[in-house]
Design a protein around this motif. Sequence first.
Motif, short mmCIF file in Angstrom:
data_model
loop_
_atom_site.label_atom_id
_atom_site.label_comp_id
_atom_site.label_asym_id
_atom_site.label_seq_id
_atom_site.Cartn_x
_atom_site.Cartn_y
_atom_site.Cartn_z
N LEU A 38 56.36 37.71 -16.35
CA LEU A 38 56.00 36.49 -17.08
C LEU A 38 57.22 35.87 -17.75
CD1 LEU A 38 52.56 37.32 -18.71
CD2 LEU A 38 53.04 35.68 -16.90
N TRP A 39 58.09 36.71 -18.28
CA TRP A 39 59.26 36.23 -18.99
C TRP A 39 60.14 35.37 -18.08
CZ3 TRP A 39 59.95 36.35 -24.04
CH2 TRP A 39 61.19 36.00 -24.55
N VAL A 41 58.61 31.80 -18.03
CA VAL A 41 58.33 31.09 -19.29
C VAL A 41 59.11 29.79 -19.32
CG1 VAL A 41 58.64 31.15 -21.79
CG2 VAL A 41 57.77 33.14 -20.60
N LEU A 89 56.48 26.77 -15.92
CA LEU A 89 55.18 26.59 -15.28
C LEU A 89 54.76 25.13 -15.34
CD1 LEU A 89 53.13 29.63 -16.62
CD2 LEU A 89 54.14 29.35 -14.38
N ASP A 122 53.16 22.94 -18.69
CA ASP A 122 53.80 23.09 -19.99
C ASP A 122 54.33 21.72 -20.41
OD1 ASP A 122 53.26 25.76 -19.92
OD2 ASP A 122 55.31 26.39 -19.48
N PRO A 172 53.62 25.20 -24.61
CA PRO A 172 53.40 25.91 -23.33
C PRO A 172 51.92 26.15 -23.04
CG PRO A 172 54.05 27.45 -25.02
CD PRO A 172 54.08 26.09 -25.66
N THR A 214 51.51 28.47 -19.81
CA THR A 214 52.03 29.80 -20.12
C THR A 214 51.05 30.55 -21.02
OG1 THR A 214 54.30 28.97 -19.96
CG2 THR A 214 53.99 31.06 -21.11
N SER A 215 50.45 29.86 -21.96
CA SER A 215 49.46 30.48 -22.84
C SER A 215 48.22 30.92 -22.07
CB SER A 215 49.05 29.51 -23.96
OG SER A 215 50.16 29.15 -24.73
N ALA A 235 49.17 33.98 -19.89
CA ALA A 235 49.33 35.15 -20.74
C ALA A 235 47.98 35.67 -21.21
CB ALA A 235 50.22 34.82 -21.95
#
Length: 66
Positions: free
Chosen positions: A21-22, A25, A28, A31, A44, A47-48, A51
């Motif tokens: 995922l990093w 970040v 994506l 975002d 983000p 990303t949220s 996650a």
Amino acid sequence: MTGFGKIFIVIGIVFIVIGLLWSFVGRLPGDLSFKKGNTTFYFPIMTSIVASIVLSLIFYIIGKIR
């Protein structure tokens, strides 16, 4: 397999997922990033969401292991 063995396997999987995922970040689609003058606003959203889904799956798997 002992309880500690399962915990270490889960922790390893979590670190692998976090590492993957990093690398994505801030890249994506979905975002939001706004720049105006010297101010930058970054939110983000995707990303949220990703996650949240990944963490939900991890906690589901941990719940099934126990």
